[in-house]
Design a protein around this motif. Sequence first.
Motif, PDB file in Angstrom:
ATOM      1  N   ASN A  21      -3.335  -1.898   6.487  1.00 59.67           N
ATOM      2  CA  ASN A  21      -3.945  -0.823   7.292  1.00 59.67           C
ATOM      3  C   ASN A  21      -3.726   0.309   6.614  1.00 59.67           C
ATOM      4  N   VAL A  22      -4.838   1.276   6.291  1.00 62.17           N
ATOM      5  CA  VAL A  22      -4.848   2.323   5.535  1.00 62.17           C
ATOM      6  C   VAL A  22      -3.701   3.552   6.350  1.00 62.17           C
ATOM      7  N   SER A  71      -6.046  -0.171  -4.173  1.00 63.90           N
ATOM      8  CA  SER A  71      -7.047  -0.829  -4.157  1.00 63.90           C
ATOM      9  C   SER A  71      -6.843  -2.428  -3.783  1.00 63.90           C
ATOM     10  N   GLU A  96     -11.604   7.804   1.022  1.00 61.94           N
ATOM     11  CA  GLU A  96     -12.945   6.742   1.198  1.00 61.94           C
ATOM     12  C   GLU A  96     -12.457   5.522   2.040  1.00 61.94           C
ATOM     13  N   ALA A  97     -11.180   5.035   2.412  1.00 60.27           N
ATOM     14  CA  ALA A  97     -11.074   3.912   3.298  1.00 60.27           C
ATOM     15  C   ALA A  97     -10.900   4.567   4.443  1.00 60.27           C
ATOM     16  N   GLY A  98     -11.005   5.735   4.784  1.00 62.92           N
ATOM     17  CA  GLY A  98     -10.843   6.147   6.042  1.00 62.92           C
ATOM     18  C   GLY A  98      -9.433   6.547   6.519  1.00 62.92           C
ATOM     19  N   ARG A 132      -9.038   7.727  -2.993  1.00 63.68           N
ATOM     20  CA  ARG A 132      -9.604   6.222  -2.647  1.00 63.68           C
ATOM     21  C   ARG A 132      -9.199   6.074  -1.176  1.00 63.68           C
ATOM     22  N   LEU A 133      -8.115   6.708  -0.657  1.00 64.41           N
ATOM     23  CA  LEU A 133      -7.504   6.448   0.738  1.00 64.41           C
ATOM     24  C   LEU A 133      -8.300   7.165   1.458  1.00 64.41           C
ATOM     25  N   LEU A 190      -5.688  -2.684  -0.096  1.00 64.16           N
ATOM     26  CA  LEU A 190      -6.756  -2.449   0.879  1.00 64.16           C
ATOM     27  C   LEU A 190      -7.627  -3.667   0.979  1.00 64.16           C
ATOM     28  N   GLU A 191      -7.794  -4.324  -0.092  1.00 65.07           N
ATOM     29  CA  GLU A 191      -8.517  -5.594  -0.255  1.00 65.07           C
ATOM     30  C   GLU A 191      -8.028  -6.468   0.467  1.00 65.07           C
ATOM     31  N   LEU A 234       0.749  -1.064   0.007  1.00 69.39           N
ATOM     32  CA  LEU A 234       0.074   0.072  -0.076  1.00 69.39           C
ATOM     33  C   LEU A 234       0.884   1.181   0.187  1.00 69.39           C
TER      34      LEU A 234
END
Length: 356
Positions: A29-30, A21, A58-60, A55-56, A24-25, A8
């Motif tokens: 850990n973002v 992506s 969106e993943a928090g 995108r990041l 993350l899938e 990542l």
Amino acid sequence: MTTADADLLKAASEGNLDAVSRALEAGANVDVKDEYNNTSLNGAALFGHLEVVKRLLEAGADIENKGSGGGLTPLANAASHGHFDLAQFLVDRGARVTDDLLSVLQTKVNIFAENAERGMVTEEGVAAWKQAQEFFVTQRLRQDLPEAIPLLSSSDEAVRKNAVRGMAEAGKRGIDLASAATALAALLSESDPDVRALASGALTYQHGRTGDWPGVQTLLASGDMRVRAAACEALISVERAEASLTSSLGTLLQDAEAEVRKIAAIAVATLPRKGVDATSLVPRMIELLTDAEPTVRRSAAFAFSLWSKHGLRDYCAPALPVLRSVTERDDNDAVRHFAAQVLAASEDEDSVSDRR
């Protein structure tokens, strides 16, 4: 750190959206951090990868993580490397404009300005960084507004003064001060004249922004010299105006205080570019060309010079006899200089007209 975490961090810095992506899938850990405390969001922002940043988030992802380079946030990473569109996106998503970011931008502006003097960068490049700096200063003032309003009523005079100074600057930059208007109005009776002046300026910016011209006129007619002078000065920067203001400004051109007359002359000079006919005030402006105070004469002469540059011949023509006298007799260099500019422009126009 897991393999997915490492993937990542690498993919985010490289701008590889698909790889981000997948990581993350795979359970990355973002907000995983590298050895320098940078997250994937720091890395993506640093290199200007807008889609990855989206995108990041969106993943928090933590939008305020302080990474390397003195603890810079993703916003500071983006802005300090000239990725202004991405930086604006982060601001729109709630990222805070920090002191560190403003310090970095000031350093960048200074460096670019020095390099421009040496011919190493273009003036356009310097202008772009200055524009970005102004944008982020404005955003900081907007973000600070909710916390600053209660400070306007602080029992500490220094705190009140600092808060109202910020309000005045925010108003000048077009920020809506409606939520602070009541507190600002209360400061018009403050014992400190500087606080009264700052509050008057802030309220004038707000009234001008919303088109509350009666509110502006009330400030211009104040019995407090500092209040009316500050309102008049703020009016110079207000983008709009209305014909009803000419009466108030005409009165201020005859104010007992030279400071007010001086500022009023400049305010009158800006009316035509705001679509307001100020020809009715020309006779009073001519009177100021022979005012006892040099600063007032200078402002009046500058006003005619400004009108001349914008081709407002009808404003300048009635003043030409006095301006000629000024160039010969006034003992102030600046007054003579501005008067001479108007006369030279008039002579050039007459010459062109004769040739036609």
